[in-house]
Write a protein that holds these residues in place. Structure first.
Motif, short mmCIF file in Angstrom:
data_model
loop_
_atom_site.label_atom_id
_atom_site.label_comp_id
_atom_site.label_asym_id
_atom_site.label_seq_id
_atom_site.Cartn_x
_atom_site.Cartn_y
_atom_site.Cartn_z
N ASP A 14 0.84 -1.19 0.00
CA ASP A 14 0.00 0.00 0.00
C ASP A 14 0.88 1.24 0.00
N TYR A 15 1.49 1.51 -1.15
CA TYR A 15 2.43 2.62 -1.26
C TYR A 15 1.80 3.96 -0.89
N ALA A 16 0.58 4.20 -1.33
CA ALA A 16 -0.07 5.50 -1.14
C ALA A 16 -0.18 5.90 0.33
N ASN A 17 -0.28 4.90 1.21
CA ASN A 17 -0.45 5.21 2.62
C ASN A 17 0.82 5.09 3.44
N LEU A 18 1.95 4.90 2.76
CA LEU A 18 3.22 4.87 3.48
C LEU A 18 3.65 6.30 3.83
N LYS A 19 4.19 6.47 5.03
CA LYS A 19 4.66 7.78 5.44
C LYS A 19 6.08 8.01 4.93
N PRO A 20 6.44 9.26 4.68
CA PRO A 20 7.78 9.54 4.16
C PRO A 20 8.86 9.45 5.22
N GLY A 21 10.00 8.89 4.83
CA GLY A 21 11.17 8.92 5.69
C GLY A 21 12.02 10.12 5.36
N GLY A 22 13.12 10.28 6.07
CA GLY A 22 13.96 11.45 5.87
C GLY A 22 15.39 11.10 5.51
N PHE A 23 15.94 11.81 4.52
CA PHE A 23 17.32 11.63 4.11
C PHE A 23 18.20 12.73 4.68
N LYS A 24 19.44 12.37 5.00
CA LYS A 24 20.46 13.35 5.36
C LYS A 24 21.78 12.87 4.75
N GLY A 25 22.70 13.81 4.58
CA GLY A 25 24.01 13.45 4.08
C GLY A 25 24.15 13.59 2.58
N THR A 26 25.19 12.96 2.04
CA THR A 26 25.52 13.09 0.63
C THR A 26 25.60 11.72 -0.03
N LEU A 27 24.94 11.61 -1.18
CA LEU A 27 24.99 10.41 -2.01
C LEU A 27 26.05 10.62 -3.08
N ILE A 28 26.94 9.64 -3.23
CA ILE A 28 27.96 9.70 -4.28
C ILE A 28 27.90 8.41 -5.07
N VAL A 29 27.83 8.52 -6.38
CA VAL A 29 27.88 7.35 -7.27
C VAL A 29 29.11 7.48 -8.14
N MET A 30 29.91 6.41 -8.22
CA MET A 30 31.13 6.40 -9.00
C MET A 30 31.10 5.30 -10.06
N TRP A 31 31.89 5.51 -11.11
CA TRP A 31 32.10 4.51 -12.16
C TRP A 31 33.50 3.96 -11.99
N VAL A 32 33.61 2.63 -11.91
CA VAL A 32 34.92 2.02 -11.68
C VAL A 32 35.39 1.17 -12.86
N GLU A 129 9.44 -8.33 4.10
CA GLU A 129 8.33 -7.40 3.89
C GLU A 129 8.75 -5.97 4.26
N ASP A 130 9.60 -5.86 5.29
CA ASP A 130 10.09 -4.54 5.69
C ASP A 130 10.91 -3.89 4.58
N SER A 131 11.67 -4.71 3.84
CA SER A 131 12.56 -4.15 2.81
C SER A 131 11.76 -3.42 1.73
N ALA A 132 10.60 -3.97 1.36
CA ALA A 132 9.76 -3.31 0.36
C ALA A 132 9.14 -2.04 0.93
N ILE A 133 8.71 -2.11 2.17
CA ILE A 133 8.13 -0.93 2.81
C ILE A 133 9.16 0.18 2.94
N ILE A 139 11.00 6.48 -1.17
CA ILE A 139 10.45 7.19 -2.33
C ILE A 139 9.51 8.30 -1.87
N GLN A 140 8.67 8.01 -0.89
CA GLN A 140 7.78 9.04 -0.35
C GLN A 140 8.59 10.20 0.24
N GLY A 141 9.75 9.87 0.83
CA GLY A 141 10.61 10.92 1.37
C GLY A 141 11.15 11.83 0.28
#
Length: 231
Positions: A14-32, A129-133, A139-141
């Protein structure tokens, strides 16, 4: 992670009713370097910023209240090319959320293989089940932070896909911890690009300087930073 899953029957989240989580920090993606498949996209790694690591805080109660991904290989959402023409369905559309979900799987695979350390133990109580939630909350965040547009079709489909029976089989697979371990050569490339980001010095006593890193892979060149995002 989603390559096959978007094409099969999925469990209901039930994606529509999931509450948003919060992000902090920096995301870095590299090519190796070049990838092992024929897509031509290459091999990518998520790298935590040593000064401002990416973290995700879940809303409400539940296991793994705060999730902090470590260095790992990633392919974003691995959405099939044929599906990428649809709005919201591309491998990096919800990249920060994918990184959190990928780390939950990566750490769980090592737990399945009997590995135990503080990094993996942080998600020890997370069930499939938690991993999908968690992905849905992430995403909601992103939607709540206005970093992506609200798209319940794509987000809901992705969240449901990672709750499918195929995903559950992948959740319990054995031997993935060693197979998915970031190689010393790639760790050296990452460390040369961002010193202190790989924890090499913590797991190898012979690594204290950049010269020590180059001894691991003499021909290694610094990994290429493709993208950064700071919350």
């Amino acid at each position: 992670m989603l390559t096959i899953l978007l094409m099969v029957g999925c469990a209901t989240i039930d994606y529509a009713n999931l509450k948003p989580g919060g992000f902090k920090g920096t995301l870095i993606v590299m090519w190796v370097g070049q990838g092992s498949d024929t897509s031509g996209d290459g091999k990518f790694v998520f790298v935590p910023d040593p000064r401002n690591p990416l973290t995700f805080t879940r809303p409400g109660e539940g296991p793994a209240k705060v999730i902090r991904p470590r260095v790992m290989y990633t392919d974003g959402g691995s959405v099939p090319r044929i599906a990428q023409v649809f709005k919201g369905l591309n491998p990096w559309g919800y990249a920060p959320a994918y990184m959190i979900h990928d780390w939950v799987f990566t750490a769980h695979h090592c737990i399945v293989d009997g590995k135990s350390n503080a990094q993996y133990d942080e998600i020890a109580n997370v069930k499939f089940e938690d991993s999908a939630i968690i992905l849905g909350e992430a995403i909601q965040g992103l939607v709540g932070a206005k970093l992506v547009r609200r798209d319940d079709v794509a987000a809901g489909a992705i969240t449901s896909a990672v709750g499918s029976s195929i995903a559950k089989d992948m959740w319990e697979v054995e031997g993935a911890c060693a197979r998915n371990k970031v190689s010393d050569t790639h760790l050296a490339q990452i460390e040369l690009a961002i010193p202190g980001s790989t924890e090499l010095s913590r797991v190898r006593r012979d690594v204290r300087t950049q010269k020590d890193v180059q001894k691991i892979a003499p021909s290694a060149k610094p990994a290429r930073v493709l993208s950064t995002l700071t919350f």
